[in-house]
Design a protein around this motif. Structure first.
Motif, PDB file in Angstrom:
ATOM      1  N   ASN A 154     -56.161 -52.636 165.953  1.00 47.41           N
ATOM      2  CA  ASN A 154     -55.593 -51.844 164.870  1.00 47.41           C
ATOM      3  C   ASN A 154     -55.032 -52.805 163.825  1.00 47.41           C
ATOM      4  OD1 ASN A 154     -56.184 -49.457 166.202  1.00 47.41           O
ATOM      5  ND2 ASN A 154     -54.176 -49.356 167.207  1.00 47.41           N
ATOM      6  N   MET A 155     -55.215 -52.462 162.562  1.00 40.59           N
ATOM      7  CA  MET A 155     -54.751 -53.336 161.488  1.00 40.59           C
ATOM      8  C   MET A 155     -53.681 -52.630 160.677  1.00 40.59           C
ATOM      9  SD  MET A 155     -56.890 -55.061 158.312  1.00 40.59           S
ATOM     10  CE  MET A 155     -57.893 -56.088 159.353  1.00 40.59           C
ATOM     11  N   VAL A 156     -52.619 -53.345 160.372  1.00 40.37           N
ATOM     12  CA  VAL A 156     -51.550 -52.845 159.524  1.00 40.37           C
ATOM     13  C   VAL A 156     -51.511 -53.713 158.265  1.00 40.37           C
ATOM     14  CG1 VAL A 156     -49.104 -52.329 159.307  1.00 40.37           C
ATOM     15  CG2 VAL A 156     -50.246 -52.031 161.512  1.00 40.37           C
ATOM     16  N   LEU A 157     -51.748 -53.081 157.117  1.00 37.88           N
ATOM     17  CA  LEU A 157     -51.763 -53.779 155.840  1.00 37.88           C
ATOM     18  C   LEU A 157     -50.526 -53.363 155.049  1.00 37.88           C
ATOM     19  CD1 LEU A 157     -53.116 -55.467 153.616  1.00 37.88           C
ATOM     20  CD2 LEU A 157     -54.567 -53.505 153.092  1.00 37.88           C
ATOM     21  N   ASN A 158     -49.589 -54.287 154.922  1.00 33.70           N
ATOM     22  CA  ASN A 158     -48.339 -54.025 154.206  1.00 33.70           C
ATOM     23  C   ASN A 158     -48.420 -54.625 152.806  1.00 33.70           C
ATOM     24  OD1 ASN A 158     -46.843 -52.701 156.369  1.00 33.70           O
ATOM     25  ND2 ASN A 158     -46.820 -54.706 157.367  1.00 33.70           N
ATOM     26  N   ILE A 159     -48.258 -53.779 151.802  1.00 33.79           N
ATOM     27  CA  ILE A 159     -48.343 -54.211 150.414  1.00 33.79           C
ATOM     28  C   ILE A 159     -46.987 -54.007 149.751  1.00 33.79           C
ATOM     29  CG2 ILE A 159     -49.445 -53.817 148.177  1.00 33.79           C
ATOM     30  CD1 ILE A 159     -51.864 -52.725 149.699  1.00 33.79           C
ATOM     31  N   ASP A 160     -46.443 -55.085 149.244  1.00 34.86           N
ATOM     32  CA  ASP A 160     -45.198 -55.025 148.475  1.00 34.86           C
ATOM     33  C   ASP A 160     -45.507 -55.564 147.081  1.00 34.86           C
ATOM     34  OD1 ASP A 160     -42.691 -54.995 147.435  1.00 34.86           O
ATOM     35  OD2 ASP A 160     -41.882 -56.583 148.712  1.00 34.86           O
ATOM     36  N   LYS A 161     -45.822 -54.656 146.159  1.00 32.30           N
ATOM     37  CA  LYS A 161     -46.188 -55.101 144.808  1.00 32.30           C
ATOM     38  C   LYS A 161     -44.988 -55.662 144.058  1.00 32.30           C
ATOM     39  CE  LYS A 161     -48.048 -51.248 143.330  1.00 32.30           C
ATOM     40  NZ  LYS A 161     -48.807 -50.280 142.488  1.00 32.30           N
ATOM     41  N   GLY A 162     -43.809 -55.209 144.415  1.00 31.97           N
ATOM     42  CA  GLY A 162     -42.651 -55.604 143.633  1.00 31.97           C
ATOM     43  C   GLY A 162     -42.673 -54.948 142.264  1.00 31.97           C
ATOM     44  N   GLU A 163     -41.836 -55.383 141.381  1.00 30.24           N
ATOM     45  CA  GLU A 163     -41.814 -54.848 140.032  1.00 30.24           C
ATOM     46  C   GLU A 163     -42.650 -55.724 139.107  1.00 30.24           C
ATOM     47  OE1 GLU A 163     -37.890 -54.351 138.575  1.00 30.24           O
ATOM     48  OE2 GLU A 163     -37.276 -52.957 140.143  1.00 30.24           O
ATOM     49  N   LYS A 164     -43.187 -55.106 138.073  1.00 31.86           N
ATOM     50  CA  LYS A 164     -43.906 -55.886 137.079  1.00 31.86           C
ATOM     51  C   LYS A 164     -42.929 -56.828 136.384  1.00 31.86           C
ATOM     52  CE  LYS A 164     -47.904 -53.021 135.942  1.00 31.86           C
ATOM     53  NZ  LYS A 164     -48.645 -52.324 134.877  1.00 31.86           N
ATOM     54  N   VAL A 165     -43.376 -58.035 136.203  1.00 36.96           N
ATOM     55  CA  VAL A 165     -42.521 -59.050 135.602  1.00 36.96           C
ATOM     56  C   VAL A 165     -42.613 -58.935 134.088  1.00 36.96           C
ATOM     57  CG1 VAL A 165     -42.146 -61.523 135.351  1.00 36.96           C
ATOM     58  CG2 VAL A 165     -42.775 -60.574 137.568  1.00 36.96           C
ATOM     59  N   LYS A 166     -41.473 -58.934 133.429  1.00 41.15           N
ATOM     60  CA  LYS A 166     -41.436 -58.842 131.977  1.00 41.15           C
ATOM     61  C   LYS A 166     -41.316 -60.227 131.355  1.00 41.15           C
ATOM     62  CE  LYS A 166     -39.570 -54.152 131.691  1.00 41.15           C
ATOM     63  NZ  LYS A 166     -38.546 -53.281 131.070  1.00 41.15           N
ATOM     64  N   ILE A 167     -41.728 -60.289 130.102  1.00 41.86           N
ATOM     65  CA  ILE A 167     -41.729 -61.565 129.386  1.00 41.86           C
ATOM     66  C   ILE A 167     -40.459 -61.662 128.560  1.00 41.86           C
ATOM     67  CG2 ILE A 167     -42.989 -62.991 127.728  1.00 41.86           C
ATOM     68  CD1 ILE A 167     -45.496 -61.305 128.483  1.00 41.86           C
ATOM     69  N   LYS A 168     -39.613 -62.605 128.926  1.00 42.97           N
ATOM     70  CA  LYS A 168     -38.346 -62.784 128.219  1.00 42.97           C
ATOM     71  C   LYS A 168     -38.549 -63.464 126.879  1.00 42.97           C
ATOM     72  CE  LYS A 168     -33.705 -64.742 128.768  1.00 42.97           C
ATOM     73  NZ  LYS A 168     -32.824 -65.528 129.650  1.00 42.97           N
ATOM     74  N   ASP A 169     -39.440 -64.447 126.856  1.00 44.55           N
ATOM     75  CA  ASP A 169     -39.646 -65.189 125.610  1.00 44.55           C
ATOM     76  C   ASP A 169     -41.031 -65.814 125.603  1.00 44.55           C
ATOM     77  OD1 ASP A 169     -39.098 -66.159 123.127  1.00 44.55           O
ATOM     78  OD2 ASP A 169     -37.704 -67.721 123.773  1.00 44.55           O
ATOM     79  N   ILE A 170     -41.547 -66.036 124.405  1.00 44.40           N
ATOM     80  CA  ILE A 170     -42.811 -66.748 124.210  1.00 44.40           C
ATOM     81  C   ILE A 170     -42.527 -67.891 123.255  1.00 44.40           C
ATOM     82  CG2 ILE A 170     -45.210 -66.597 123.464  1.00 44.40           C
ATOM     83  CD1 ILE A 170     -45.101 -63.601 123.962  1.00 44.40           C
ATOM     84  N   VAL A 171     -42.654 -69.113 123.740  1.00 43.84           N
ATOM     85  CA  VAL A 171     -42.280 -70.309 122.978  1.00 43.84           C
ATOM     86  C   VAL A 171     -43.537 -71.091 122.635  1.00 43.84           C
ATOM     87  CG1 VAL A 171     -40.944 -72.434 122.990  1.00 43.84           C
ATOM     88  CG2 VAL A 171     -40.054 -70.403 124.154  1.00 43.84           C
ATOM     89  N   PHE A 172     -43.665 -71.469 121.361  1.00 43.27           N
ATOM     90  CA  PHE A 172     -44.783 -72.284 120.907  1.00 43.27           C
ATOM     91  C   PHE A 172     -44.286 -73.682 120.551  1.00 43.27           C
ATOM     92  CE2 PHE A 172     -46.106 -67.946 120.096  1.00 43.27           C
ATOM     93  CZ  PHE A 172     -47.417 -67.939 120.525  1.00 43.27           C
ATOM     94  N   ASN A 173     -45.064 -74.671 120.905  1.00 43.73           N
ATOM     95  CA  ASN A 173     -44.783 -76.050 120.544  1.00 43.73           C
ATOM     96  C   ASN A 173     -45.985 -76.616 119.801  1.00 43.73           C
ATOM     97  OD1 ASN A 173     -42.254 -76.105 121.914  1.00 43.73           O
ATOM     98  ND2 ASN A 173     -43.321 -76.425 123.857  1.00 43.73           N
ATOM     99  N   GLY A 174     -45.715 -77.393 118.766  1.00 46.89           N
ATOM    100  CA  GLY A 174     -46.788 -78.042 118.022  1.00 46.89           C
ATOM    101  C   GLY A 174     -47.259 -77.264 116.813  1.00 46.89           C
ATOM    102  N   ASN A 175     -46.717 -76.095 116.556  1.00 47.95           N
ATOM    103  CA  ASN A 175     -47.136 -75.287 115.408  1.00 47.95           C
ATOM    104  C   ASN A 175     -46.217 -75.551 114.221  1.00 47.95           C
ATOM    105  OD1 ASN A 175     -45.184 -73.916 117.122  1.00 47.95           O
ATOM    106  ND2 ASN A 175     -45.323 -72.198 115.690  1.00 47.95           N
ATOM    107  N   ASN A 176     -46.795 -76.056 113.168  1.00 43.84           N
ATOM    108  CA  ASN A 176     -46.054 -76.309 111.931  1.00 43.84           C
ATOM    109  C   ASN A 176     -46.528 -75.410 110.803  1.00 43.84           C
ATOM    110  OD1 ASN A 176     -44.516 -78.525 113.053  1.00 43.84           O
ATOM    111  ND2 ASN A 176     -46.393 -79.759 112.924  1.00 43.84           N
ATOM    112  N   VAL A 177     -47.824 -75.068 110.814  1.00 47.78           N
ATOM    113  CA  VAL A 177     -48.397 -74.269 109.731  1.00 47.78           C
ATOM    114  C   VAL A 177     -48.119 -72.790 109.933  1.00 47.78           C
ATOM    115  CG1 VAL A 177     -50.515 -73.655 108.531  1.00 47.78           C
ATOM    116  CG2 VAL A 177     -50.196 -75.989 109.367  1.00 47.78           C
TER     117      VAL A 177
END
Length: 878
Positions: A197-220
């Motif tokens: 017998n197989m028991v498959l336990n799935i814990d997806k957790g919560e979707k992770v949100k994006i706190k910040d998006i940081v760019f490096n090297g962009n001057n234009v």
């Protein structure tokens, strides 16, 4: 040969290299027992033996003979030990995916005869599977995608691949912290077969949100502009509604490409993403760090066309619309050559393909980039013009072929045109007989040498007939409705018994029957439509017949008074012809209609006479254009507009009645209504005058409506609409008729129509509540002679499957009605907003519900603003 071997020598052969090393060790060990010199059995040669008996041990349900036969080993076979035969035997047993722990032993050697023993165990079969952590509706998909059906052999590989698949799946959906655990439990019972017998336990957790998006090297380009180019990857913003900040890996990867495209659109063709990383802040948020190399700014230099003979450089330049010195834009260049996002785009590829050059190919090649100026060559291979060979349709089991073929714009022997293919798909979708999302043009047997192509249109039929069966309580009694609408009818087969499956169908005609009745009114209607009158041209013939009987409410008995009735009988004949100028999206329609209004002792405030009749003979002409995209239920592009004018005969020009005198007399009698001694006679005379005025209705009526559809992003559609209507009179002394008026407000649906009135939808307000105010400041019961309405609707599909098409919507709208142009102000409107949902099922038509909130008072009802109204939609136009 010496003493007998008492110890069992284990040759566990997996992998093969391990097996060979073990064999060497065995032979060295055996050489000391059998007085065989090791140098006589080198590693790469081995020694030949004849196989003696082969035995099988282990936990298996297979017979010994079956296992030995499948291994390829047999008694008396001459083989080399070590050698390829034993290796091949073990590989065959492993490849069966039935066993585990496969081991082969030499039990004894007598001269040149070797005795072997195969030890193995059956892989356990899956007995029961229990999945925890997901909804039951999701378990079937998990079982199917991972092949976890009962009886499957449970291997370590199966467990590992299942775990890895689910982990990747949930990470792609934004569940970065998902955890997958798989446990197996041996089944202990009397059955010999190994099972777990197989028991498959799935814990997806919560979707992770994006706190910040940081760019490096962009001057234009600023961080803000680069973040904006990421269509589906957004950082946390409480104000944003349409785009969530949850991290989806697949969307993120696509948005990295969008960043590069943004640079290309601004002239930085060498822009690159050097690296990107995910910084885990905690279990709920992450930050994205993206390092870019912008490169240098480029401009377009000389653009040369090579290989073009059909079109001149000047013609192609008008399509390309890019000049020397323009900032380099690689994305725009590709769209001007071939815009894959629009099948009917104004680009060079479509120009060729719309004029027969199916086999043409067009490629842009950079030939120089000196000093950041890019010279381009547009290399064109025109190929041979292609002609349609065979054109066919598959999937139409109910609809007759001629109904489909008359809508097809691609004919055998005709020069290939992509525009005609796209238009054919649109026309088949507009019929309403097929699932518009499933219509597929298949290009078969392309032959560039002979210049031919076969076209096959694959369609999937949907139920095109609808039934309306309702019952409810309203207007003081039970209301029953029975409606039948057959939208793919065949009237020529009505006398053929075999054609009733359950009704004669397949000729594309429309037949509708409707009956609605209560204690107070009865409505009967019949309509028929033939879209191709005569079968040669797209000329639509329609006819309809209706009869309505209304009984007046008796307040003393609280029942219908059958001695007081108001009857309307009407008949209409119409023709609508598809035009070719300005283009063939235009339709010119004409109709002649007649209604007779009979009043029998029916004295209400609605009419100024209670006994008598009115005749309404009118002619309507309309011009419409509809080029909305394929699916008529959920259009994603195009527009639809209609303008119509309805006229009666100007009887006052030749009937010899002096309406000026009648008007003067009526005004005088109106004054006498306040005198109790004269009011009865005055009222009777007014009734006689109005009977004369309305014996034959005289009027003209102008209407306009326009809808536009724009796909903002994938599947999100904006629909602006505007409407206008005006009812006028030829003779001001005769006045505007009390029929044919506009009643604004509510769901736009009327249970029945007594006087030819038009109910105009404006959600958030009660039905027909937005009436103009009369001289006393009260809402008029007669409706308006002028109305205008503006609407803005945002739609998003939930599902567009053939069985049920569902979409959600939000709306802003406003409108108002007036009695004359002196009061008309198109911007002084009653406003509302709200949400709704629509469900279209082929068997029942369109159903829906709207929740509308009004921002303004109902006319004549101060303090009625800021309230909600719920509207149920049945059969409303899309």
């Amino acid at each position: 040969m010496g003493k007998q071997v008492n110890n069992l020598v284990n040759i566990n052969i997996l992998p093969i290299t391990t097996y060979l090393k073990h064999c060497l060790a065995i032979l060295i060990f055996a050489s000391s027992i059998f007085s065989i010199q090791a140098q006589e059995l080198p590693y790469n040669t081995g020694k030949k033996y004849t196989l003696g008996d082969i035995t099988v041990l282990g936990n298996t349900s297979f017979s010994e003979q079956t296992i030995i036969t499948y291994s390829g080993l047999r008694k008396g076979k001459e083989m080399t030990i070590p050698g390829e035969d034993i290796s091949a035997a073990i590989k065959k047993l492993w490849s069966s995916k039935l066993f585990s722990d496969i081991e082969i032993y030499i039990t004894k050697i007598e001269g040149d005869v070797a005795f072997l023993q195969i030890r193995l165990s059956d892989l356990p079969q899956l007995n029961e599977l229990k999945i925890n952590g997901v909804r039951k509706s999701k378990t079937e998909k998990i079982i199917k995608e991972n092949k976890l059906n009962k009886g499957v052999k449970v291997t370590e590989n199966l467990i590992t691949t299942t775990k890895n698949y689910l982990t990747r799946k949930y990470k792609k959906e934004g569940f970065l912290n998902s955890k997958i655990h798989i446990n197996t439990i041996d089944v202990k019972d009397s059955i010999q077969t190994a099972r777990v017998n197989m028991v498959l336990n799935i814990d997806k957790g919560e979707k992770v949100k994006i706190k910040d998006i940081v760019f490096n090297g962009n001057n234009v380009l600023s961080d803000k502009k680069l973040r904006k180019s990421m269509k589906s990857t957004k950082k946390i913003n409480r104000i944003r509604i349409l785009k969530r900040s949850k991290f989806i890996d697949s969307a993120y990867q696509a948005d990295l490409s969008n960043i590069i495209n943004t640079y290309k659109e601004n002239g930085y063709r060498d822009a690159r993403i050097l690296s990107d990383s995910i910084i885990i802040n905690n279990n709920k948020t992450i930050s994205l760090q993206i390092n870019v190399n912008e490169g240098e700014l480029y401009t377009f230099g000389d653009i040369t066309f090579i290989g073009n003979t059909v079109y001149s450089d000047a013609q192609l330049n008008r399509l390309l619309r890019i000049k020397k010195g323009d900032t380099y834009n690689g994305v725009l260049l590709q769209k001007r050559i071939a815009d894959d996002s629009k099948p009917d785009a104004f680009d060079i590829t479509n120009q060729y393909q719309n004029h027969g050059y199916l086999f043409s190919s067009i490629n842009a090649v950079e030939v120089s980039a000196d000093n950041n100026v890019i010279d381009m060559e547009i290399r064109i291979s025109e190929g041979k013009p292609a002609y349609f060979n065979n054109v066919s349709v598959v999937g139409n089991d109910k609809t007759n072929d001629h109904v489909i073929y008359r809508e097809i714009r691609t004919r055998p022997g005709q020069l290939y045109s992509k525009a005609n293919v796209v238009r054919t798909v649109r026309e088949l979708g507009q019929l309403g007989f097929f699932d518009a999302q499933e219509i597929t043009p298949n290009f078969n047997n392309p032959n560039p040498v002979e210049g031919t192509i076969d076209m096959e249109y694959s369609v999937k039929e949907t139920g095109s007939s609808q039934i309306e069966l309702q019952g409810g309580y309203g207007g003081g009694g039970f209301i029953g409705t029975l409606g039948l609408s057959f939208n793919n009818f065949s009237i020529k087969d009505i006398f053929k018994k075999d054609a009733y499956k359950p009704i004669p169908s397949g000729d594309g005609q429309k037949l509708a029957l409707r009956l609605q009745a209560s204690r107070f009114y009865q409505t009967y209607s019949f309509s028929f439509s033939e879209p191709w009158l005569g079968g040669k041209r797209p000329v639509q013939f329609t006819t309809s017949l209706s009869h309505t009987k209304q009984f007046r409410f008796n307040p003393s008995t609280r029942n219908a008074d059958k001695n007081q009735s108001f009857n309307i009988t009407g008949i209409t004949f119409g023709l609508a012809k598809r035009l070719s100028v300005p283009d063939d999206y235009f339709t010119l329609s004409q109709a002649v209609s007649y209604q007779r209004y009979d009043l029998n002792n029916y004295n209400t405030g609605l009419f100024t006479f209670g006994d008598g009749y009115s005749n309404n003979l009118s002619y309507t002409i309309g011009l419409s254009r509809n080029n909305t995209s394929v699916d008529p239920i959920f259009p994603t592009g195009g527009s639809s507009f209609s303008a119509s004018a309805k006229f009666s005969i100007p009887y006052s020009l030749f009937n010899g009645v002096d309406y000026s005198t009648l008007k003067t007399e009526r005004d005088e009698k109106q004054v006498l209504l306040s005198d109790p001694n004269q009011s009865a006679d005055a009222r009777a005379r007014i009734s006689e005058i109005d009977q004369e005025r309305y014996k034959w209705l005289e009027f003209y009526k102008v209407k306009f409506k326009g809808d536009w559809y724009t796909q903002l992003v994938k599947n999100l559609v904006l629909k602006p609409s505007v409407e206008f209507g005006f009812l006028g009179a030829y003779n001001n002394d005769r006045g505007i008729i009390p029929f044919e008026r506009f009643f604004l407000g509510g769901d736009g649906l009327g249970n029945y129509s007594l006087d030819g009135r038009e109910s105009i939808q404006l959600r958030g307000y009660p039905n027909q509540s937005l009436a103009p105010l009369d001289e006393t400041g009260r809402p008029s019961n007669d409706g308006g002679t002028i109305y205008n309405k503006f609407s803005l609707e945002l739609r998003y599909p939930i599902t567009l499957k053939a069985s049920a098409k569902i979409y959600a919507l939000s709306f802003l709208e406003g409108g108002s009605s007036y009695n004359n142009f002196k009061d008309f102000n198109p911007f002084n409107v009653n406003r509302s907003a709200g949400l709704g949902v629509r469900i279209f099922m082929p068997a029942f038509g369109l159903l829906g519900i709207d929740f509308g909130h009004r921002f303004d008072d109902i006319p004549g009802t101060p303090g009625s603003s800021n309230n909600w109204e719920t509207h149920f939609i049945i059969g409303q136009q899309f």
